[in-house]
Design a protein around this motif. Structure first.
Motif, PDB file in Angstrom:
ATOM      1  N   GLY A   1      16.021   6.129 -13.659  1.00 38.93           N
ATOM      2  CA  GLY A   1      14.559   6.326 -14.018  1.00 38.93           C
ATOM      3  C   GLY A   1      14.200   5.602 -15.322  1.00 38.93           C
ATOM      4  N   LEU A   2      14.678   5.384 -16.229  1.00 38.63           N
ATOM      5  CA  LEU A   2      14.500   4.460 -17.246  1.00 38.63           C
ATOM      6  C   LEU A   2      14.041   3.227 -17.064  1.00 38.63           C
ATOM      7  CD1 LEU A   2      14.077   4.032 -20.382  1.00 38.63           C
ATOM      8  CD2 LEU A   2      16.436   3.346 -20.644  1.00 38.63           C
ATOM      9  N   ILE A   3      14.900   2.427 -16.187  1.00 39.74           N
ATOM     10  CA  ILE A   3      14.451   1.123 -15.455  1.00 39.74           C
ATOM     11  C   ILE A   3      13.338   1.165 -14.773  1.00 39.74           C
ATOM     12  CG2 ILE A   3      15.148  -0.663 -14.298  1.00 39.74           C
ATOM     13  CD1 ILE A   3      18.152  -0.072 -15.230  1.00 39.74           C
ATOM     14  N   SER A   4      13.007   2.139 -14.059  1.00 40.51           N
ATOM     15  CA  SER A   4      11.695   2.456 -13.265  1.00 40.51           C
ATOM     16  C   SER A   4      10.298   2.467 -14.080  1.00 40.51           C
ATOM     17  CB  SER A   4      11.777   3.610 -12.154  1.00 40.51           C
ATOM     18  OG  SER A   4      11.752   4.618 -12.905  1.00 40.51           O
ATOM     19  N   PHE A   5      10.452   2.602 -15.338  1.00 37.75           N
ATOM     20  CA  PHE A   5       9.354   2.641 -16.074  1.00 37.75           C
ATOM     21  C   PHE A   5       9.148   1.412 -17.098  1.00 37.75           C
ATOM     22  CE2 PHE A   5       9.967   7.034 -15.685  1.00 37.75           C
ATOM     23  CZ  PHE A   5       8.693   7.632 -15.040  1.00 37.75           C
ATOM     24  N   LEU A   6      10.118   0.259 -16.797  1.00 37.26           N
ATOM     25  CA  LEU A   6      10.147  -0.730 -17.519  1.00 37.26           C
ATOM     26  C   LEU A   6       9.756  -2.145 -16.669  1.00 37.26           C
ATOM     27  CD1 LEU A   6      13.550  -0.500 -19.524  1.00 37.26           C
ATOM     28  CD2 LEU A   6      11.131   0.115 -20.275  1.00 37.26           C
ATOM     29  N   GLU A   7       9.348  -3.355 -17.218  1.00 37.26           N
ATOM     30  CA  GLU A   7       9.268  -4.491 -16.747  1.00 37.26           C
ATOM     31  C   GLU A   7      10.546  -5.265 -16.903  1.00 37.26           C
ATOM     32  OE1 GLU A   7       7.695  -7.788 -14.666  1.00 37.26           O
ATOM     33  OE2 GLU A   7       6.679  -5.733 -15.213  1.00 37.26           O
TER      34      GLU A   7
ATOM     35  N   GLY B   1       5.252   1.956 -17.932  1.00 36.92           N
ATOM     36  CA  GLY B   1       4.833   3.157 -17.498  1.00 36.92           C
ATOM     37  C   GLY B   1       4.970   3.648 -16.009  1.00 36.92           C
ATOM     38  N   PHE B   2       3.899   3.900 -15.452  1.00 35.43           N
ATOM     39  CA  PHE B   2       3.813   4.264 -13.939  1.00 35.43           C
ATOM     40  C   PHE B   2       3.178   3.220 -13.176  1.00 35.43           C
ATOM     41  CE2 PHE B   2       3.810   8.405 -15.777  1.00 35.43           C
ATOM     42  CZ  PHE B   2       4.683   9.273 -14.904  1.00 35.43           C
ATOM     43  N   GLY B   3       3.463   1.897 -13.899  1.00 33.45           N
ATOM     44  CA  GLY B   3       3.124   0.640 -13.213  1.00 33.45           C
ATOM     45  C   GLY B   3       3.830   0.205 -11.894  1.00 33.45           C
ATOM     46  N   ASN B   4       5.029   0.368 -12.218  1.00 30.00           N
ATOM     47  CA  ASN B   4       5.940   0.056 -10.845  1.00 30.00           C
ATOM     48  C   ASN B   4       5.624   1.164  -9.648  1.00 30.00           C
ATOM     49  OD1 ASN B   4       7.587  -1.891 -12.228  1.00 30.00           O
ATOM     50  ND2 ASN B   4       8.598  -0.591 -13.279  1.00 30.00           N
ATOM     51  N   TYR B   5       5.466   2.215  -9.956  1.00 32.07           N
ATOM     52  CA  TYR B   5       5.107   3.229  -8.935  1.00 32.07           C
ATOM     53  C   TYR B   5       3.809   2.884  -8.339  1.00 32.07           C
ATOM     54  CZ  TYR B   5       9.198   5.767 -10.689  1.00 32.07           C
ATOM     55  OH  TYR B   5      10.407   6.261 -11.338  1.00 32.07           O
ATOM     56  N   ALA B   6       2.705   2.576  -9.276  1.00 31.35           N
ATOM     57  CA  ALA B   6       1.503   2.106  -8.606  1.00 31.35           C
ATOM     58  C   ALA B   6       1.457   1.137  -7.613  1.00 31.35           C
ATOM     59  CB  ALA B   6       0.456   2.109  -9.826  1.00 31.35           C
ATOM     60  N   GLU B   7       2.528   0.164  -8.167  1.00 35.22           N
ATOM     61  CA  GLU B   7       2.582  -1.021  -7.354  1.00 35.22           C
ATOM     62  C   GLU B   7       3.207  -0.760  -5.933  1.00 35.22           C
ATOM     63  OE1 GLU B   7       4.865  -5.615  -7.481  1.00 35.22           O
ATOM     64  OE2 GLU B   7       4.628  -4.313  -9.322  1.00 35.22           O
ATOM     65  N   LEU B   8       4.091  -0.065  -6.131  1.00 35.35           N
ATOM     66  CA  LEU B   8       5.083   0.458  -5.096  1.00 35.35           C
ATOM     67  C   LEU B   8       3.965   1.412  -3.967  1.00 35.35           C
ATOM     68  CD1 LEU B   8       7.770   0.617  -3.776  1.00 35.35           C
ATOM     69  CD2 LEU B   8       8.325   2.995  -4.892  1.00 35.35           C
ATOM     70  N   PHE B   9       3.250   2.461  -4.335  1.00 36.44           N
ATOM     71  CA  PHE B   9       2.548   3.187  -3.522  1.00 36.44           C
ATOM     72  C   PHE B   9       1.351   2.335  -2.909  1.00 36.44           C
ATOM     73  CE2 PHE B   9       4.194   6.979  -6.248  1.00 36.44           C
ATOM     74  CZ  PHE B   9       5.300   7.096  -5.381  1.00 36.44           C
ATOM     75  N   GLY B  10       1.065   1.293  -3.504  1.00 41.48           N
ATOM     76  CA  GLY B  10       0.026   0.257  -3.174  1.00 41.48           C
ATOM     77  C   GLY B  10       0.351  -0.727  -2.274  1.00 41.48           C
TER      78      GLY B  10
ATOM     79  N   GLY C   1      14.592   4.067  -5.697  1.00 45.11           N
ATOM     80  CA  GLY C   1      15.604   4.996  -5.796  1.00 45.11           C
ATOM     81  C   GLY C   1      15.375   6.396  -6.374  1.00 45.11           C
ATOM     82  N   VAL C   2      14.528   6.443  -7.301  1.00 48.80           N
ATOM     83  CA  VAL C   2      13.937   7.640  -7.894  1.00 48.80           C
ATOM     84  C   VAL C   2      13.033   8.385  -6.756  1.00 48.80           C
ATOM     85  CG1 VAL C   2      12.301   8.628  -9.628  1.00 48.80           C
ATOM     86  CG2 VAL C   2      13.764   6.615 -10.182  1.00 48.80           C
ATOM     87  N   VAL C   3      12.411   7.567  -6.086  1.00 52.03           N
ATOM     88  CA  VAL C   3      11.297   8.180  -5.074  1.00 52.03           C
ATOM     89  C   VAL C   3      12.351   8.946  -3.943  1.00 52.03           C
ATOM     90  CG1 VAL C   3       9.928   7.687  -3.096  1.00 52.03           C
ATOM     91  CG2 VAL C   3       9.268   6.789  -5.371  1.00 52.03           C
TER      92      VAL C   3
END
Length: 309
Positions: free
Chosen positions: A48-54, A70-79, A284-286
């Motif tokens: 979870g920690l790495i998923s919020f990092l660059e 932050g949630f930038g990785n999740y925004a990129e993933l869901f987009g 992985g978190v998803v």
């Protein structure tokens, strides 16, 4: 109990206060909980920690500092449209694997109760052999069986040099067969043990009432085995949703142009092939959240039906 004075005394069991005796079981469980914490909680925390990092190869090598995204990785993933395509393929493939595994395992469990000792032992040994076979070995053997040039399956079916892994659906079907082959023994043995625990009088009464084998299973065995079926269903959902080895080996990393990708292989490609470790962690978190949600919803539905698990 009568007393000399003519009165009566009612004995009541007072509740035990929370003390040393109630803490003893936790002391016995403490070593296992510590091990589970190290093997499960900490890796999930790091994921979870790495998923919020660059966190890419530049950060791993120390060329650039690690920054909070932050949630930038999740925004990129869901987009990303590919993520949703892979997610849909994963859900459909996992559902097909779960249904097929439960159907084959339950059918063979019933068959074990109908055959004699020697065929039963042979079937059990063959199933346990499939269960004990490593995923890489089993996937390689299935590839050899369906090989377009040397495989015996094409010769028996008269398909010539047909390639099962070239088409998207035929490749998924081939992987599904291998997943069911190595997964049904768990369902078969577990359900068979549950059937043997059902009183024989119940089954005899159903047979005397004229119930067919299918009706006995649907109306008698399945309701009585529901707690066991819950366990094997949840286990199958978890295993089949995160299939990796079979897809990676049998489709050479996800098939032509990624047509056979599932989420686990997709996360591997993002993390290690593209060095986008933060995106791979986000996937992985998803996956973890999806599996947790499915399990909790399934258990909640069963609780509403009054099932004791």
């Amino acid at each position: 109990m009568s007393r000399p004075g003519g009165g009566s005394r009612t004995s009541k069991t007072a509740p035990r206060p929370f003390g040393r005796s109630s803490r003893v079981p936790w002391l016995y469980l403490a070593p296992a909980l510590v091990v589970l914490g190290g093997l499960l909680v900490y890796p999930v925390y790091q994921l979870g920690l790495i998923s919020f990092l660059e966190y890419t190869q530049a950060q791993v090598s120390g060329g650039e500092p690690t920054t909070f995204k932050g949630f930038g990785n999740y925004a990129e993933l869901f987009g990303d449209g590919e993520f949703w395509r892979v997610l849909l393929a994963t859900v459909v493939f996992a559902a097909a694997c779960v249904v097929s595994t439960l159907a084959v395992g339950c059918a063979l469990a019933v068959l074990l109760t109908r055959v004699r000792a020697v065929p039963r032992l042979a079937l059990m040994l063959a199933a346990l052999g499939a269960w004990a076979t490593p995923a890489v070995t089993g996937s390689t053997v299935w590839l050899l069986l369906f090989d377009p040039d040397f495989g015996p399956v094409n010769r028996m079916l008269g398909l010539g040099d047909h390639s099962w892994t070239y088409g998207r659906y035929s490749a998924f079907a081939l992987v599904l067969l291998e997943v069911v082959w190595c997964s049904f023994p768990f369902v078969m043995v577990t359900v068979y043990a549950g059937i043997r625990a059902v009183p024989a009088e119940v089954l005899e009464a159903a047979a005397l009432d004229g119930a067919s084998q299918w009706r006995i299973w649907r109306s008698v065995l399945a309701p009585m085995l529901r707690p066991i079926l819950v366990v094997v269903t949840i286990q199958s959902v978890i295993w089949d949703f995160k299939v990796f080895t079979q897809i990676y080996v049998m489709t050479n990393g996800g098939g032509i142009a990624g047509q056979n990708l599932v989420l686990n292989v997709y996360a591997y490609q993002k993390a290690f092939a593209s060095s986008q470790y933060s995106l791979g962690s986000a996937i992985g978190v998803v996956m973890l959240l999806i599996l947790l949600a499915v399990t909790l919803v399934y258990l909640r539905l069963l609780r509403r039906q009054g099932e004791e698990l």
